[in-house]
Design a protein around this motif. Structure first.
Motif, PDB file in Angstrom:
ATOM      1  N   GLU A 255      57.297 -58.055 -11.742  1.00  0.00           N
ATOM      2  CA  GLU A 255      56.920 -57.703 -13.101  1.00  0.00           C
ATOM      3  C   GLU A 255      55.395 -57.746 -13.228  1.00  0.00           C
ATOM      4  N   PRO A 256      54.810 -57.037 -14.203  1.00  0.00           N
ATOM      5  CA  PRO A 256      53.357 -56.974 -14.334  1.00  0.00           C
ATOM      6  C   PRO A 256      52.687 -58.330 -14.542  1.00  0.00           C
ATOM      7  N   THR A 257      53.369 -59.262 -15.224  1.00  0.00           N
ATOM      8  CA  THR A 257      52.768 -60.585 -15.438  1.00  0.00           C
ATOM      9  C   THR A 257      52.512 -61.287 -14.109  1.00  0.00           C
ATOM     10  N   HIS A 258      53.502 -61.248 -13.208  1.00  0.00           N
ATOM     11  CA  HIS A 258      53.328 -61.836 -11.873  1.00  0.00           C
ATOM     12  C   HIS A 258      52.216 -61.107 -11.120  1.00  0.00           C
ATOM     13  N   HIS A 259      52.170 -59.803 -11.259  1.00  0.00           N
ATOM     14  CA  HIS A 259      51.133 -58.998 -10.619  1.00  0.00           C
ATOM     15  C   HIS A 259      49.750 -59.462 -11.085  1.00  0.00           C
ATOM     16  N   GLY A 260      49.576 -59.577 -12.408  1.00  0.00           N
ATOM     17  CA  GLY A 260      48.281 -59.974 -12.958  1.00  0.00           C
ATOM     18  C   GLY A 260      47.878 -61.377 -12.543  1.00  0.00           C
ATOM     19  N   LEU A 261      48.799 -62.329 -12.624  1.00  0.00           N
ATOM     20  CA  LEU A 261      48.474 -63.714 -12.286  1.00  0.00           C
ATOM     21  C   LEU A 261      48.234 -63.877 -10.783  1.00  0.00           C
ATOM     22  N   HIS A 262      48.919 -63.073  -9.960  1.00  0.00           N
ATOM     23  CA  HIS A 262      48.673 -63.134  -8.517  1.00  0.00           C
ATOM     24  C   HIS A 262      47.250 -62.662  -8.204  1.00  0.00           C
ATOM     25  N   LEU A 263      46.817 -61.602  -8.859  1.00  0.00           N
ATOM     26  CA  LEU A 263      45.446 -61.120  -8.658  1.00  0.00           C
ATOM     27  C   LEU A 263      44.426 -62.147  -9.134  1.00  0.00           C
ATOM     28  N   LEU A 264      44.703 -62.809 -10.258  1.00  0.00           N
ATOM     29  CA  LEU A 264      43.792 -63.847 -10.755  1.00  0.00           C
ATOM     30  C   LEU A 264      43.716 -65.010  -9.765  1.00  0.00           C
ATOM     31  N   THR A 265      44.854 -65.365  -9.162  1.00  0.00           N
ATOM     32  CA  THR A 265      44.870 -66.456  -8.185  1.00  0.00           C
ATOM     33  C   THR A 265      44.054 -66.093  -6.943  1.00  0.00           C
ATOM     34  N   LEU A 266      44.251 -64.869  -6.448  1.00  0.00           N
ATOM     35  CA  LEU A 266      43.468 -64.417  -5.294  1.00  0.00           C
ATOM     36  C   LEU A 266      41.978 -64.386  -5.623  1.00  0.00           C
ATOM     37  N   GLY A 267      41.643 -63.874  -6.813  1.00  0.00           N
ATOM     38  CA  GLY A 267      40.241 -63.804  -7.207  1.00  0.00           C
ATOM     39  C   GLY A 267      39.632 -65.178  -7.372  1.00  0.00           C
TER      40      GLY A 267
END
Length: 229
Positions: free
Chosen positions: A118-130
């Motif tokens: 889902e997009p929420t997981h997508h967004g939070l995964h990118l924030l974690t990587l960043g």
């Protein structure tokens, strides 16, 4: 050994998370035992294994860790771009068996799935990587790309809220940063107006911003998802 090298508070929190997951799993066994329950169990327990390993790599070989994180960001952003510009169901079979998932998500005003369910997981995964790359003092462009993609490709309202709250905490940690917080608060109306234009009324973020502009803090009570959170 890697687990034992973590700060005491981190070890306690990882252990607590694992105990909660196992307890909930044991409670659920008599009434329902499905693949979903096992997925939840792994979600609670896997950080106790993955976090120490990740910290060990980041400490022992930071150069390799920076390369892996940068490559991860580029892969996630690349997949999301293909989904945005070419086909919304690109590689979705890796995370879901539903053939209509991507189309339904986009139709609801949310963003791309990337490599997440889902997009929420997508967004939070990118924030974690960043965030991890920022800690390692990696390329600024890659960190900025991860944060921008969480907003503009994942279109995650939860990721947007995380960035706002993170910015507030960042400003409060050092007195010299307070002017940034005051400037943001004083220009909040202008920021909300331009953000509404940027995301549009047909996206999830745009709809929430429109509610916030029209009804203020009462918008939290009007939106079911925001209210639940």
């Amino acid at each position: 050994q890697a687990y034992g090298r973590l700060p005491r508070l981190d070890r306690l929190m990882l252990g607590y998370l694992m105990v909660v997951g196992i307890s909930l799993f044991l409670i659920a066994i008599p009434s329902e035992l499905s693949i979903r329950q096992i997925q939840y169990l792994l979600a609670y327990c896997s950080p106790a294994i993955m976090v120490p390993a990740a910290v060990f790599v980041m400490r022992s070989n930071p150069e390799r860790a920076r390369g892996l994180l940068t490559a991860g960001i580029m892969i996630w952003v690349g997949v999301a771009l293909v989904q945005r510009l070419v086909s919304s169901d690109f590689l979705v079979f890796l995370v879901s068996r539903s053939e209509d998932l991507a189309a339904d998500v986009v139709a609801s005003g949310r963003g791309q799935l990337g490599l997440a369910p889902e997009p929420t997981h997508h967004g939070l995964h990118l924030l974690t990587l960043g965030a991890a790359l920022m800690i390692l003092r990696g390329p600024v462009w890659a960190v900025a790309l991860a944060f921008a993609s969480a907003l503009l490709l994942a279109l995650s309202s939860f990721a947007a809220l995380t960035i706002v709250l993170g910015g507030v905490i960042w400003a409060l940690l050092r007195p010299r940063r307070l002017p940034f917080l005051l400037a943001g608060v004083s220009s909040a109306t202008l920021i909300l107006t331009y953000a509404s234009i940027l995301f549009g009324d047909n996206t999830r973020i745009g709809m929430l911003l429109a509610l916030l502009n029209a009804y203020g803090i009462d918008a939290i009570l009007m939106d079911a998802s925001s209210n639940a959170r």
